[in-house]
Design an enzyme around this catalytic site. Structure first.
Site, short mmCIF file in Angstrom:
data_model
loop_
_atom_site.label_atom_id
_atom_site.label_comp_id
_atom_site.label_asym_id
_atom_site.label_seq_id
_atom_site.Cartn_x
_atom_site.Cartn_y
_atom_site.Cartn_z
NE ARG A 9 8.30 -2.04 5.98
CZ ARG A 9 6.99 -1.83 6.17
NH1 ARG A 9 6.24 -1.40 5.19
NH2 ARG A 9 6.44 -2.07 7.34
CE LYS B 76 -2.08 -0.91 3.93
NZ LYS B 76 -1.35 -2.13 4.35
NE ARG C 144 3.13 -4.37 11.33
CZ ARG C 144 4.12 -4.19 10.45
NH1 ARG C 144 5.29 -4.76 10.62
NH2 ARG C 144 3.93 -3.42 9.40
P1 AMP Z 1 1.77 1.02 9.23
O1 AMP Z 1 2.92 1.93 8.94
O2 AMP Z 1 0.53 1.38 8.47
O3 AMP Z 1 2.16 -0.44 9.08
O4 AMP Z 1 1.39 1.23 10.78
C1 AMP Z 1 2.33 0.95 11.79
C2 AMP Z 1 1.63 0.88 13.13
O5 AMP Z 1 1.05 2.15 13.44
C3 AMP Z 1 0.48 -0.10 13.22
O6 AMP Z 1 0.90 -1.43 13.50
C4 AMP Z 1 -0.33 0.49 14.38
O7 AMP Z 1 0.29 0.25 15.62
C5 AMP Z 1 -0.19 1.99 14.10
N1 AMP Z 1 -1.26 2.46 13.19
C6 AMP Z 1 -1.11 2.95 11.93
N2 AMP Z 1 -2.29 3.29 11.40
C7 AMP Z 1 -3.23 3.00 12.35
C8 AMP Z 1 -4.65 3.09 12.41
N3 AMP Z 1 -5.35 3.56 11.35
N4 AMP Z 1 -5.26 2.70 13.55
C9 AMP Z 1 -4.58 2.24 14.60
N5 AMP Z 1 -3.24 2.10 14.62
C10 AMP Z 1 -2.56 2.48 13.50
#
Ligand code: AMP
Length: 214
Positions: free
Chosen positions: A125, A13, A169
């Site tokens: 990554r 994404k 995750r």
């Molecule tokens: P990402 O970079 O999208 O993989 O997000 C990394 C981490 O940030 C996630 O595992 C969550 O802990 C937190 N996070 C990011 N976006 C959200 C969201 N929309 N709601 C809740 N936690 C989030």
């Protein structure tokens, strides 16, 4: 154009959002990037979010929604946006609907991705400390080891990109986020993309979807 990119961690994404943001000249809004910056800057939001992020759990809806509302109210998001990593729960999706009102979002691209591919992408990554650009040690390595091609800053491995946290995750995605596929399908907004494709193939597939929807 108001787009949501939906899919498990490691679906690509973020990588597609960067490319689409340049192609369609609309901002890429990644809640993960905003939260990581808050953690680095040691803001009150960052202090609260860090423990959840390190474990691969979701940050509470109220905090994330407040943050997204502020971001969507800034000028550049008025002409459209690409949401990456948000919404991740039904409460967040409903909160977003309330913020956007009548017009709502245009399309939700669901990255249909196999678990093996997600794990292989995330475990190798690397991310730039300066501009948050993503690399993959095998598929998309930087020209100079550990250095960002774009801004010259150092690359690092995210704390939540360890096998144990990646597995959590993926579980969290299954338990709390996957139901959004049906949520947006019912609204007639959902389009599927094969998330296992490599970057340029996935981008072509997405552009076709976006062009056809116009
Ligand atoms: P990402 O970079 O999208 O993989 O997000 C990394 C981490 O940030 C996630 O595992 C969550 O802990 C937190 N996070 C990011 N976006 C959200 C969201 N929309 N709601 C809740 N936690 C989030």
């Amino acid at each position: 154009m108001r787009l949501i990119l939906l899919g498990p961690p490691g679906a690509g994404k973020g990588t597609q959002a960067v490319v689409l943001s340049q192609q369609y000249k609309i901002p890429h809004i990644s809640t993960g990037d905003i939260l990581r910056k808050a953690v680095t800057d040691k803001t009150p939001l960052g202090a609260e979010a860090k423990a959840y992020m390190d474990k691969g759990e979701l940050v509470p809806d109220g905090l994330v929604l407040k943050m997204v509302k502020e971001r969507l109210n800034s000028g550049d998001a008025k002409k459209g946006f690409i949401l990456d990593g948000f919404p991740r729960t039904k409460a967040q999706a409903q909160g977003l609907d309330a913020v956007l009102g009548e017009e709502g979002i245009d399309l939700v691209l669901n990255f249909d991705t196999s678990e093996d591919v997600s794990v292989a992408r995330l475990s190798l990554r690397r991310v730039c400390k300066g501009c948050s650009a993503n690399y993959h040690l095998k598929n998309m390595p930087p020209k100079k080891e550990s250095i960002c091609d774009k801004c010259g800053s150092e690359l690092y491995q995210r704390r939540d990109d360890t096998i144990e946290v990646i597995k959590n995750r993926l579980k969290v995605y299954e338990a709390q986020t996957k139901e959004l596929i049906d949520y947006y399908k019912l609204k007639g907004k959902l389009r599927s993309v094969n998330g296992d494709l490599e970057v340029s193939e996935a981008n072509q597939a997405i552009r076709k979807i976006l062009d056809d929807s116009n």
